[in-house]
Design an enzyme around this catalytic site. Structure first.
Site: not given
Length: 156
Positions: A7, A66, A138
């Site tokens: 992340d 992501e 996170d």
């Protein structure tokens, strides 16, 4: 197989390592926190060197994060891009393939709802992996994207 979930963030990058065989286990998790008083180059170097150390320790087979999204705040989006860029470079130096998933796809694969809140994702991670998601989002976000990758590859 070992999957690293990431992340990215210039202030705080969450990371996790999953072991995938007949089942999925969380091996380790953490954050790389940079000093906001340092210049951007020094902060990116810290992310790079810390993630390299983690890669050496765990010998991961693939990584996931992501897909990029554009925030309403351009400065935040640029900082995110810096962190993503250094992570992509770091992983490529070790020939580790990176798989990217949309935020909604990650949430849907973990909770069944592509618009789930972070608390719901964290709750489901705890249930699926039988672990406590202490710490920051996170970390839970990094676990979620690694789990999403494991599910999408049906690696277990």
């Amino acid at each position: 197989m070992k999957i690293m979930g990431l992340d990215p963030g210039l202030n705080c990058t969450g990371w996790s390592i999953l072991s995938v065989s007949k089942d999925i286990k969380l091996i380790d998790k953490g954050t790389v926190v940079t000093n906001s008083k340092e210049d951007t180059g020094q902060r990116l170097r810290k992310i790079h060197t810390d993630v390299l150390d983690i890669l050496r320790l765990y010998q991961v087979d693939s990584a996931s994060m992501e897909e990029i999204f554009i925030n309403k705040n351009p400065k935040s989006s640029i900082s995110l891009c810096y962190a993503r860029g250094i992570l992509l470079l770091t992983l490529s130096t070790k020939d580790i393939p990176v798989f990217e998933y949309s935020t909604n796809y990650v949430k849907k694969s973990i909770t069944g709802n592509g618009h789930a809140k972070k608390e719901q994702v964290s709750f489901m991670i705890e249930k699926i992996l039988n672990v406590k998601c202490s710490g920051t989002y996170d970390i839970s976000d990094s676990i979620a994207v690694a789990l999403c990758h494991a599910y999408s590859k049906k690696s277990f």
